[in-house]
Design an enzyme around this catalytic site. Structure first.
Site, PDB file in Angstrom:
ATOM      1  N   GLY A 102      -2.809  10.339   3.625  1.00 27.31           N
ATOM      2  CA  GLY A 102      -1.770  10.377   4.647  1.00 27.31           C
ATOM      3  C   GLY A 102      -0.960  11.658   4.610  1.00 27.31           C
ATOM      4  N   ASP A 191      -3.135   8.900  -5.337  1.00 25.40           N
ATOM      5  CA  ASP A 191      -3.896   8.405  -6.480  1.00 25.40           C
ATOM      6  C   ASP A 191      -5.369   8.196  -6.147  1.00 25.40           C
ATOM      7  OD1 ASP A 191      -3.307   6.308  -4.794  1.00 25.40           O
ATOM      8  OD2 ASP A 191      -2.878   4.880  -6.385  1.00 25.40           O
ATOM      9  N   THR A 193      -7.103   9.875  -3.921  1.00 29.48           N
ATOM     10  CA  THR A 193      -7.679  11.219  -3.839  1.00 29.48           C
ATOM     11  C   THR A 193      -7.917  11.798  -5.224  1.00 29.48           C
ATOM     12  OG1 THR A 193      -6.596  11.649  -1.719  1.00 29.48           O
ATOM     13  CG2 THR A 193      -7.279  13.563  -2.998  1.00 29.48           C
ATOM     14  N   ASP A 221       5.481   7.792  -0.981  1.00 29.08           N
ATOM     15  CA  ASP A 221       6.111   6.593  -1.546  1.00 29.08           C
ATOM     16  C   ASP A 221       6.660   6.813  -2.950  1.00 29.08           C
ATOM     17  OD1 ASP A 221       5.379   5.318   0.760  1.00 29.08           O
ATOM     18  OD2 ASP A 221       3.704   4.209  -0.123  1.00 29.08           O
ATOM     19  N   MET A 264       8.804   3.423   4.707  1.00 30.99           N
ATOM     20  CA  MET A 264       7.532   3.428   3.997  1.00 30.99           C
ATOM     21  C   MET A 264       7.724   2.918   2.578  1.00 30.99           C
ATOM     22  SD  MET A 264       5.758   6.926   5.378  1.00 30.99           S
ATOM     23  CE  MET A 264       4.096   6.310   5.193  1.00 30.99           C
ATOM     24  N   TYR A 374       6.355   7.053  10.913  1.00 30.40           N
ATOM     25  CA  TYR A 374       5.557   8.262  11.115  1.00 30.40           C
ATOM     26  C   TYR A 374       6.419   9.481  11.416  1.00 30.40           C
ATOM     27  CZ  TYR A 374       1.652   5.117  10.861  1.00 30.40           C
ATOM     28  OH  TYR A 374       0.753   4.187  10.403  1.00 30.40           O
ATOM     29  N   ARG A 377       7.217  11.010   7.837  1.00 36.68           N
ATOM     30  CA  ARG A 377       6.178  11.704   7.076  1.00 36.68           C
ATOM     31  C   ARG A 377       5.629  12.943   7.784  1.00 36.68           C
ATOM     32  NH1 ARG A 377       0.489   8.379   6.959  1.00 36.68           N
ATOM     33  NH2 ARG A 377      -0.272   9.048   8.992  1.00 36.68           N
TER      34      ARG A 377
END
EC number: 2.7.1.11
Length: 462
Positions: A102, A191, A193, A221, A264, A374, A377
């Site tokens: 993301g 994590d 990735t 997060d 989030m 959204y 981020r």
């Protein structure tokens, strides 16, 4: 010449008084007789005024700094920074950068500083960007990256390289790394990735390739363990204030107004907790780590009614992963990265509150629901995160040039370190509701703990 030992990633060095160094792999662990070269920074005029700029090989950073007088020294990580010797000639380096998962504020800053760090500090001129995540490795999508092409990307949100979830095929990825003669791989992601990055490192090591794999951990997060915080987190908390402020204005502008803001936090409620603490306008904060119940004495409905009678308005902040056990059977579906898809708990909560107050004729309410997920981020990093992202990127570059591999760069107790992949992928960082920070948040909102539902009500099971 390569040696065996693909699974020898965990390198422990023990010392006196309970000292343990969780070291990171090095190219020399499996490739013998690697030549070294003087660090180009030794002749870089910009660093000539910096005393003791090079990091001593024995410098380590302690994982836990609050100890008792008789406690063992505990776990340490290797300190990040430039070494006097490097294992790559700058003219031989062909580096690549990939972003996965993301979006997060600061992604473009990390990309920019890897490119500029390699170029201006080490004289590396060949850097390519891999388009749209891991699958870009084997779909032949790359873009040349130079200091000129990335000069102002830190002012934009998102990632100029594009991103995607899934698409990880270790064999295909390493085949293409080998075919393109890439010898430094920088992987930016969460994590999931970094688990993929670890698999890439292991396959590269199995093949005996002189390729350094460096990770820069990313999660909005803040749920990656060991490190102090993730880049983009401060920006996310700051931007969340806008939504909370709007909810507060809406709630205070009408009689018995309720503003609900969903933030989030799939499994960890750090954004919700810190945004609540920063705002001071929030009456109730709900996160995945802290169970709550709706009906009965001490439940959420009772608290809402009480707060409305006292103040005439109320603001609720809820993390996206909170209360999922209370939502009608959650859907058993996952996204391409294996993350469980969650129902919109904010919308569900809004409807349940409206239904309850109407059904029981408690009082007339006006409820507004705001979902800035959204928006939060997708914005550029703020000043703090820009600096932090810069240092993480430069640490990764220093580590790769020094021959380290199979590591992520991260901040531990205010010091930049190199951490083995397995340490940041073995668990998720969560809010500890018996910790002082959660207690500070509770004292700010004066909300109940919701820990003991009365008999006859639906209990939240962890």
């Amino acid at each position: 010449m390569a040696s065996n030992g693909v699974d020898e990633q965990i390198k422990l060095v023990e010392g006196p008084a309970g000292y343990v160094l969780e070291d990171v792999p090095h190219l020399s662990d499996y490739i013998l007789d690697l030549p070294t070269y003087p660090n180009p920074l030794q002749s870089n005029a910009a660093y000539s005024v910096v005393r003791q700029y090079f990091v001593d090989e024995d410098d380590t950073v302690q994982e836990k700094i609050v100890v008792h007088k008789d406690s063992p020294r505990g776990t340490h990580f290797r300190r990040a920074g430039p070494r006097q010797k490097v294992y790559f000639k700058p003219s031989d380096v062909r580096a690549c950068i990939v972003t996965c998962g993301g979006l997060c504020p600061g992604l473009n800053t990390v990309i920019r500083e890897i490119v500029c760090g390699l170029h201006f500090m080490y004289g590396v001129t060949e850097v390519i960007g891999v388009d749209c995540g891991f699958r870009g490795f084997y779909s032949k999508n790359t873009v040349a990256l130079t200091p000129k092409t990335v000069s102002d990307i830190h002012k934009r949100g998102g990632t100029i390289l594009g991103t995607s979830r899934g698409g990880h095929d270790t064999s295909k990825i390493v085949d293409n790394i080998q075919d393109r003669e890439i010898n430094q791989v920088y992987i930016i992601g969460g994590d999931g990735t970094q688990k993929g990055a670890n698999a890439i490192y292991k396959e590269i090591r199995r093949r005996g390739l002189k390729v350094a794999v460096a990770g820069i951990p990313k999660t909005i997060d803040n749920d990656i363990p060991v490190i102090d915080k993730s880049f983009g987190f401060d920006t996310a908390v700051e931007e969340a204030q806008r939504a909370i402020n709007a909810a507060h204005v809406e709630a205070t502008s009408v009689e018995n107004g309720i503003g609900i803001v969903k933030l989030m936090g799939r499994y960890s409620g750090f954004i919700a907790m810190y945004a609540t603490l920063a705002s001071r306008d929030v009456d109730c904060c709900l996160i995945p780590e802290s169970p709550f119940y709706l009906e009965g004495k001490g439940g959420l409905y009772e608290f809402i009614a009480k707060r409305l009678r006292e103040n005439g308005h109320m603001v609720i902040v809820i993390a996206e992963g909170a209360g999922q056990d209370l939502v009608a059977e959650s859907i058993e579906q996952q996204d391409a990265s294996g993350n469980k898809l969650l129902k919109d708990v904010g919308l569900w909560m809004s409807l349940k509150i409206k239904e309850y107050f109407a059904k029981h004729n408690v009082m007339d309410i006006t409820l507004k629901y705001i979902d800035p997920t959204y928006m939060i981020r997708a914005i550029p990093a703020n000043a703090s995160d820009n600096v932090y992202s810069t240092l993480l990127a430069q640490s990764a570059v220093h580590g790769a040039m020094a021959g380290y591999t199979g590591f992520v760069s991260g901040l531990v107790n205010g010091r930049h370190t190199y951490i083995p992949f397995n340490r940041i992928t073995e668990r998720q960082n969560k809010v500890v509701i018996t910790d002082r920070m959660w207690a500070r948040m509770l004292s700010s909102t004066n909300q109940p703990s919701f820990m003991n539902p009365p008999k006859g009500t639906t209990e939240f099971t962890d």
